[in-house]
Design a protein around this motif. Structure first.
Motif, PDB file in Angstrom:
ATOM      1  N   ALA A 222       0.830  -1.201   0.000  1.00 39.97           N
ATOM      2  CA  ALA A 222       0.000   0.000   0.000  1.00 39.97           C
ATOM      3  C   ALA A 222       0.868   1.256   0.000  1.00 39.97           C
ATOM      4  CB  ALA A 222      -0.931  -0.007   1.212  1.00 39.97           C
ATOM      5  N   SER A 223       1.970   1.230   0.749  1.00 37.72           N
ATOM      6  CA  SER A 223       2.887   2.378   0.755  1.00 37.72           C
ATOM      7  C   SER A 223       3.428   2.633  -0.642  1.00 37.72           C
ATOM      8  CB  SER A 223       4.043   2.125   1.727  1.00 37.72           C
ATOM      9  OG  SER A 223       3.592   2.023   3.056  1.00 37.72           O
ATOM     10  N   LEU A 224       3.852   1.576  -1.309  1.00 32.06           N
ATOM     11  CA  LEU A 224       4.379   1.729  -2.660  1.00 32.06           C
ATOM     12  C   LEU A 224       3.305   2.244  -3.621  1.00 32.06           C
ATOM     13  CD1 LEU A 224       6.521  -1.537  -2.931  1.00 32.06           C
ATOM     14  CD2 LEU A 224       7.371   0.808  -2.693  1.00 32.06           C
ATOM     15  N   ALA A 225       2.056   1.789  -3.426  1.00 29.07           N
ATOM     16  CA  ALA A 225       0.971   2.259  -4.290  1.00 29.07           C
ATOM     17  C   ALA A 225       0.728   3.753  -4.090  1.00 29.07           C
ATOM     18  CB  ALA A 225      -0.302   1.467  -4.002  1.00 29.07           C
ATOM     19  N   LEU A 226       0.733   4.205  -2.843  1.00 27.05           N
ATOM     20  CA  LEU A 226       0.530   5.628  -2.567  1.00 27.05           C
ATOM     21  C   LEU A 226       1.683   6.466  -3.115  1.00 27.05           C
ATOM     22  CD1 LEU A 226      -0.852   5.423   1.091  1.00 27.05           C
ATOM     23  CD2 LEU A 226      -2.161   5.873  -0.996  1.00 27.05           C
ATOM     24  N   LEU A 227       2.871   5.868  -3.112  1.00 21.61           N
ATOM     25  CA  LEU A 227       4.055   6.547  -3.652  1.00 21.61           C
ATOM     26  C   LEU A 227       4.183   6.392  -5.166  1.00 21.61           C
ATOM     27  CD1 LEU A 227       6.612   5.368  -0.940  1.00 21.61           C
ATOM     28  CD2 LEU A 227       5.971   7.760  -1.358  1.00 21.61           C
ATOM     29  N   ASP A 228       3.337   5.514  -5.749  1.00 25.37           N
ATOM     30  CA  ASP A 228       3.414   5.177  -7.175  1.00 25.37           C
ATOM     31  C   ASP A 228       4.784   4.595  -7.503  1.00 25.37           C
ATOM     32  OD1 ASP A 228       2.473   4.872  -9.760  1.00 25.37           O
ATOM     33  OD2 ASP A 228       3.021   6.898 -10.384  1.00 25.37           O
ATOM     34  N   LYS A 229       5.226   3.634  -6.657  1.00 25.10           N
ATOM     35  CA  LYS A 229       6.557   3.058  -6.803  1.00 25.10           C
ATOM     36  C   LYS A 229       6.545   1.525  -6.838  1.00 25.10           C
ATOM     37  CE  LYS A 229       8.951   7.005  -6.349  1.00 25.10           C
ATOM     38  NZ  LYS A 229       9.832   7.550  -7.405  1.00 25.10           N
ATOM     39  N   VAL A 230       5.386   0.906  -7.013  1.00 26.48           N
ATOM     40  CA  VAL A 230       5.339  -0.565  -6.980  1.00 26.48           C
ATOM     41  C   VAL A 230       6.282  -1.174  -8.000  1.00 26.48           C
ATOM     42  CG1 VAL A 230       3.889  -2.606  -7.333  1.00 26.48           C
ATOM     43  CG2 VAL A 230       2.976  -0.628  -6.090  1.00 26.48           C
ATOM     44  N   HIS A 231       6.200  -0.696  -9.230  1.00 25.25           N
ATOM     45  CA  HIS A 231       6.988  -1.304 -10.305  1.00 25.25           C
ATOM     46  C   HIS A 231       8.433  -0.790 -10.322  1.00 25.25           C
ATOM     47  CE1 HIS A 231       3.537  -3.366 -12.003  1.00 25.25           C
ATOM     48  NE2 HIS A 231       2.839  -2.263 -11.767  1.00 25.25           N
ATOM     49  N   GLU A 232       8.698   0.264  -9.603  1.00 28.53           N
ATOM     50  CA  GLU A 232      10.078   0.714  -9.440  1.00 28.53           C
ATOM     51  C   GLU A 232      10.785  -0.107  -8.373  1.00 28.53           C
ATOM     52  OE1 GLU A 232      12.236   4.605  -7.569  1.00 28.53           O
ATOM     53  OE2 GLU A 232      10.723   4.985  -9.111  1.00 28.53           O
ATOM     54  N   CYS A 233      10.020  -0.534  -7.373  1.00 31.86           N
ATOM     55  CA  CYS A 233      10.609  -1.285  -6.262  1.00 31.86           C
ATOM     56  C   CYS A 233      10.864  -2.740  -6.640  1.00 31.86           C
ATOM     57  CB  CYS A 233       9.681  -1.210  -5.050  1.00 31.86           C
ATOM     58  SG  CYS A 233      10.333  -1.995  -3.554  1.00 31.86           S
ATOM     59  N   PHE A 234       9.892  -3.358  -7.304  1.00 28.10           N
ATOM     60  CA  PHE A 234       9.985  -4.794  -7.583  1.00 28.10           C
ATOM     61  C   PHE A 234       9.984  -5.078  -9.085  1.00 28.10           C
ATOM     62  CE2 PHE A 234       7.573  -4.955  -3.405  1.00 28.10           C
ATOM     63  CZ  PHE A 234       8.701  -5.262  -2.662  1.00 28.10           C
ATOM     64  N   SER A 235      10.724  -6.098  -9.483  1.00 30.24           N
ATOM     65  CA  SER A 235      10.747  -6.541 -10.875  1.00 30.24           C
ATOM     66  C   SER A 235       9.454  -7.303 -11.191  1.00 30.24           C
ATOM     67  CB  SER A 235      11.940  -7.462 -11.108  1.00 30.24           C
ATOM     68  OG  SER A 235      11.755  -8.693 -10.403  1.00 30.24           O
ATOM     69  N   PRO A 236       9.132  -7.510 -12.464  1.00 31.43           N
ATOM     70  CA  PRO A 236       7.943  -8.300 -12.807  1.00 31.43           C
ATOM     71  C   PRO A 236       7.969  -9.687 -12.166  1.00 31.43           C
ATOM     72  CG  PRO A 236       8.723  -7.118 -14.736  1.00 31.43           C
ATOM     73  CD  PRO A 236       9.752  -6.905 -13.665  1.00 31.43           C
ATOM     74  N   LYS A 237       9.143 -10.327 -12.119  1.00 27.64           N
ATOM     75  CA  LYS A 237       9.229 -11.652 -11.487  1.00 27.64           C
ATOM     76  C   LYS A 237       8.917 -11.555 -10.006  1.00 27.64           C
ATOM     77  CE  LYS A 237      12.327 -15.453 -10.303  1.00 27.64           C
ATOM     78  NZ  LYS A 237      13.703 -15.992 -10.345  1.00 27.64           N
ATOM     79  N   GLU A 238       9.440 -10.543  -9.339  1.00 27.89           N
ATOM     80  CA  GLU A 238       9.196 -10.389  -7.900  1.00 27.89           C
ATOM     81  C   GLU A 238       7.717 -10.120  -7.626  1.00 27.89           C
ATOM     82  OE1 GLU A 238      13.516  -8.667  -6.371  1.00 27.89           O
ATOM     83  OE2 GLU A 238      12.059  -7.303  -7.292  1.00 27.89           O
ATOM     84  N   ILE A 239       7.085  -9.323  -8.474  1.00 27.85           N
ATOM     85  CA  ILE A 239       5.651  -9.056  -8.301  1.00 27.85           C
ATOM     86  C   ILE A 239       4.853 -10.338  -8.497  1.00 27.85           C
ATOM     87  CG2 ILE A 239       3.661  -7.874  -9.324  1.00 27.85           C
ATOM     88  CD1 ILE A 239       5.507  -5.479  -9.814  1.00 27.85           C
ATOM     89  N   SER A 240       5.253 -11.139  -9.489  1.00 28.14           N
ATOM     90  CA  SER A 240       4.577 -12.412  -9.728  1.00 28.14           C
ATOM     91  C   SER A 240       4.719 -13.342  -8.524  1.00 28.14           C
ATOM     92  CB  SER A 240       5.156 -13.079 -10.981  1.00 28.14           C
ATOM     93  OG  SER A 240       4.591 -14.351 -11.180  1.00 28.14           O
ATOM     94  N   MET A 241       5.913 -13.410  -7.948  1.00 29.50           N
ATOM     95  CA  MET A 241       6.144 -14.284  -6.799  1.00 29.50           C
ATOM     96  C   MET A 241       5.460 -13.747  -5.544  1.00 29.50           C
ATOM     97  SD  MET A 241       7.747 -16.856  -7.975  1.00 29.50           S
ATOM     98  CE  MET A 241       8.363 -17.684  -6.501  1.00 29.50           C
ATOM     99  N   LEU A 242       5.430 -12.419  -5.394  1.00 32.73           N
ATOM    100  CA  LEU A 242       4.718 -11.814  -4.268  1.00 32.73           C
ATOM    101  C   LEU A 242       3.224 -12.113  -4.375  1.00 32.73           C
ATOM    102  CD1 LEU A 242       4.448  -9.922  -1.823  1.00 32.73           C
ATOM    103  CD2 LEU A 242       4.570  -7.977  -3.398  1.00 32.73           C
ATOM    104  N   THR A 243       2.688 -12.018  -5.576  1.00 29.01           N
ATOM    105  CA  THR A 243       1.292 -12.362  -5.811  1.00 29.01           C
ATOM    106  C   THR A 243       1.029 -13.821  -5.446  1.00 29.01           C
ATOM    107  OG1 THR A 243       1.102 -10.730  -7.587  1.00 29.01           O
ATOM    108  CG2 THR A 243      -0.512 -12.524  -7.570  1.00 29.01           C
ATOM    109  N   ARG A 244       1.936 -14.701  -5.851  1.00 25.33           N
ATOM    110  CA  ARG A 244       1.809 -16.127  -5.524  1.00 25.33           C
ATOM    111  C   ARG A 244       1.790 -16.336  -4.017  1.00 25.33           C
ATOM    112  NH1 ARG A 244       5.430 -20.403  -4.535  1.00 25.33           N
ATOM    113  NH2 ARG A 244       4.818 -22.426  -5.431  1.00 25.33           N
ATOM    114  N   TRP A 245       2.682 -15.646  -3.297  1.00 26.52           N
ATOM    115  CA  TRP A 245       2.733 -15.779  -1.836  1.00 26.52           C
ATOM    116  C   TRP A 245       1.394 -15.362  -1.232  1.00 26.52           C
ATOM    117  CZ3 TRP A 245       2.050 -12.679   2.413  1.00 26.52           C
ATOM    118  CH2 TRP A 245       2.505 -13.196   3.634  1.00 26.52           C
TER     119      TRP A 245
END
Length: 357
Positions: A222-245
């Motif tokens: 949520a912090s990253l979303a408010l900062l508009d930094k989700v995709h700057e912080c994590f790579s597509p693979k990391e987002i995919s694995m975070l989603t899986r978790w």
């Protein structure tokens, strides 16, 4: 426990009555929560807003609540001009002005000190109730938040003897978002702190090297979303694995860690994380909805963490937030990153556009 045979009808009117009680009188079993009074009021007001029931608080009572919130604002003049302690305090538990002035120094800093979680709760209440934030000492609140940021990017809960973890990162980011001013915090350090807190499981812990947890995952995402930094912080693979978790946290409802029981609040913490990540529809929505509805108290209203246990304000509010994410009838749409209704968020955007916040 099985939900077979349970009444899963959404009891909106009972929940409204349950939440209204917390704006009048507290049950005795919540005496120990008195120091968190501001947060409990946030849960009640936010839940009522989610139920589209703010009109059941009359105008005079709304004004009383707003005035009470402002009465908890710590101004520089209360601490000999120390702006680093400013913001909103937990509750009016100690009147420093009534103490011996010569002996008040240590108590002054301990009790007349802002808490960043209370900053968030206070500002959220004001926004939800339609206040224009004109009485917020914006400079003082933001300087108080600035004083809580640590060298590693994390935030302490307060400037005096405060805990330090991802919960307070979210609160600090949310406060800056509400007040529309990022100048006092180091955003790059926040992003790095969150990135370093991604665990080997690809969930997010309270800090680097700590166990992944549903609550801290939400606070980070949520912090990253408010900062508009989700995709700057994590790579597509990391987002995919975070989603899986996150998806692996569902049994019927959601739990916060592997091998823990499902709990109503994690249907929001994890569910909102999935919503922000664009993967909400990958969960079993029907199972999750039925789990939450099974935790309703069919007599007094409210939601509990598990079936057949007592309701409380936190699980009642977050249960409603979860159901809102699933578009349950009667509930207003939620802004998943700020955790207020979209109606309240729209009011905030109007304040931003007008320059009032």
């Amino acid at each position: 426990m099985s939900i077979v045979g349970r009444d899963l009808t959404f009891k909106a009117e009972k929940h409204i009555r349950y939440l209204l009680r917390f704006l009048e009188v507290w049950p005795h079993h919540l005496e120990q929560q008195d120091s968190l009074r501001l947060t409990v009021v946030y849960f009640a007001v936010s839940g009522l807003d989610m139920l589209n029931a703010l009109d059941q608080i009359d105008a005079a009572r709304k004004k009383e609540i707003i005035d009470w919130v402002y009465a908890l604002q710590v101004e520089p003049s209360m601490n000999d001009g120390d702006i680093n302690l400013c913001g909103f305090q937990n509750a009016p538990t100690l009147n420093i002005q009534d103490t011996d002035a010569q002996n008040a120094g240590p108590l002054l800093k301990k009790y007349r000190c802002a808490n960043v979680a209370m900053d968030y709760s206070a500002l959220a209440i004001l926004v939800i109730l339609g206040d224009d934030l004109s009485r917020v000492n914006k400079k003082a609140v933001l300087e108080g938040v600035k004083a809580m940021q640590q060298d590693n990017g994390c935030f302490a809960s307060c400037a005096v003897e405060g805990e330090c973890d991802m919960r307070f990162v979210f609160c600090a980011v949310a406060v800056c978002y509400i007040l529309n001013d990022w100048s006092v915090i180091n955003v790059e350090k926040i992003v790095n702190y969150i990135r370093d807190s991604l665990s080997y499981e690809y969930g997010i812990g309270q800090g680097p090297g700590q166990e992944a947890h549903g609550g801290s995952t939400y606070c980070a995402v949520a912090s990253l979303a408010l900062l508009d930094k989700v995709h700057e912080c994590f790579s597509p693979k990391e987002i995919s694995m975070l989603t899986r978790w996150c998806l692996f946290r569902q049994e019927c409802g959601f739990h916060g860690r592997p091998n823990k029981p499902d709990d109503t609040c994690y249907s929001f913490w994890v569910g909102a994380s999935l919503k922000i990540l664009g993967a909400f529809d990958l969960m079993n929505v029907e199972e999750n909805r039925n789990f939450i509805l099974s935790t309703q108290d069919l007599v007094v209203g409210g939601f509990s963490k598990w079936m057949d246990s007592g309701p409380d304000p936190l699980h009642s509010c977050l249960g409603l937030c979860s159901l809102s994410l699933m578009k349950v009838e009667r509930l207003l749409e939620i802004h998943p990153a700020l955790n207020v209704t979209q109606r309240a968020h729209n009011h905030l955007q109007k304040l931003h556009a007008s320059g009032r916040s």
